[in-house]
Write an enzyme that holds these catalytic residues in place. Structure first.
Site, PDB file in Angstrom:
ATOM      1  N   ASP A   1      40.863  86.997  44.006  1.00  0.00           N
ATOM      2  CA  ASP A   1      42.226  87.110  44.442  1.00  0.00           C
ATOM      3  C   ASP A   1      41.883  87.719  46.002  1.00  0.00           C
ATOM      4  OD1 ASP A   1      45.063  86.996  44.847  1.00  0.00           O
ATOM      5  OD2 ASP A   1      44.946  89.036  44.216  1.00  0.00           O
TER       6      ASP A   1
ATOM      7  N   ASP B   1      45.231  89.453  48.188  1.00  0.00           N
ATOM      8  CA  ASP B   1      45.982  90.586  48.285  1.00  0.00           C
ATOM      9  C   ASP B   1      45.558  91.731  47.241  1.00  0.00           C
ATOM     10  OD1 ASP B   1      47.491  89.709  50.554  1.00  0.00           O
ATOM     11  OD2 ASP B   1      48.192  88.353  49.123  1.00  0.00           O
TER      12      ASP B   1
ATOM     13  N   ASP C   1      44.775  91.325  40.643  1.00  0.00           N
ATOM     14  CA  ASP C   1      45.629  92.463  40.425  1.00  0.00           C
ATOM     15  C   ASP C   1      47.009  92.289  39.961  1.00  0.00           C
ATOM     16  OD1 ASP C   1      47.574  92.928  42.957  1.00  0.00           O
ATOM     17  OD2 ASP C   1      46.041  91.604  43.382  1.00  0.00           O
TER      18      ASP C   1
END
Length: 263
Positions: A13, A15, A212
């Site tokens: 991922d 961000d 996250d």
């Protein structure tokens, strides 16, 4: 055999996984070190993000990723070619726009090459500008371009307000206090990853992922080994095989070294 002994590809991922979102998308030097070590071992690296490719910062583009699973798995590029695309049907977009207009909710569109918003509100400025600072205002963008994902912009509790039973073909995932991703109920990072694994002839058990947020849930269930970042959502941590440190604390490098994937 340890299930990390045969890792062939790692999906990341962006961000708060590769970069720190609230630190102006800071990319720690340790990330480049970790990725280079993976490549030196012959392990492929790939992006798996809710962002479109034009929302990927230059510092990440410079890290030699060949595979991009973008827009929550609804648009996938592999070695510069489109491997998979899953645009929303125009009639579904128009139905959801009508609901947004009736309920005072702003909205936006993610295309493959550009994005647009219905209006430039305070919510748009706060949510979108850090990622897509060049989003145009065009409420009819979808009539001219394939749309792979929509956004909502509102401070209302949309999880309670949106009549999801009226939109069975749409999935709603919150990514910001004032915004939700809206995309095909058949789409997910896991689906996009599946396209990549089939193309590369890699078994899912030999894939690893870092993430996250809630839009990483399907990805974590898909791969053989999942790593949650230090700031990860509690629901995602429950699905993870390992939780590492925050990215700004060298969490990517720490996890890969601790788990023995790289030295």
């Amino acid at each position: 055999m340890n299930k990390l002994d045969n890792i062939k590809i790692v999906f990341f991922d962006i961000d708060d996984t590769l970069t720190v979102k609230n630190m102006d998308n800071y990319l720690p030097p340790s990330v480049a070190v970790a990725l280079e070590k993976l490549q030196q071992k012959g392990i492929d690296i790939a992006i798996a993000s809710g962002r479109a490719k034009y929302g990927v910062i230059d510092a990440i583009r410079a890290l030699n990723f060949d595979t991009f699973v973008m827009i929550n798995g609804n648009y996938v590029e592999h070695h510069g070619e489109v491997l998979y695309s899953n645009p929303l049907p125009v009639e579904e977009i128009e139905r959801f726009i009508a609901w947004c207009n009736d309920n005072g909710v702003g909205y936006g569109f993610t295309g493959s090459e550009a994005c647009a918003v219905s209006e430039r509100s305070d919510w748009v400025i706060e949510c979108l500008d850090p990622i897509y600072y060049n989003a145009i205002v065009d409420a009819e963008f979808y009539r001219k371009h394939p749309v792979y994902q929509m956004w909502t912009f509102s401070d209302k509790p949309l999880e309670e307000l949106i009549p999801t039973d009226e939109f069975p073909d749409l999935k709603f995932v919150r990514w910001h206090p004032y915004s939700m991703d809206v995309f095909s109920s058949f789409g997910s990072k896991a689906n996009g990853i599946d396209q990549v694994l089939k193309k590369m002839n890699i078994d899912a058990k030999d894939a690893m992922a870092f993430g996250d947020e809630l839009n990483d849930r399907e990805m974590f269930k898909k791969v053989g080994f999942a790593v949650a970042m230090g700031v990860a959502h509690p629901e995602l941590v429950e699905l993870a095989d390992f939780q590492t440190k925050n990215v700004e604390d060298d969490g990517i490098l720490y996890a890969l070294q601790t788990l023995g994937v790289i030295e």
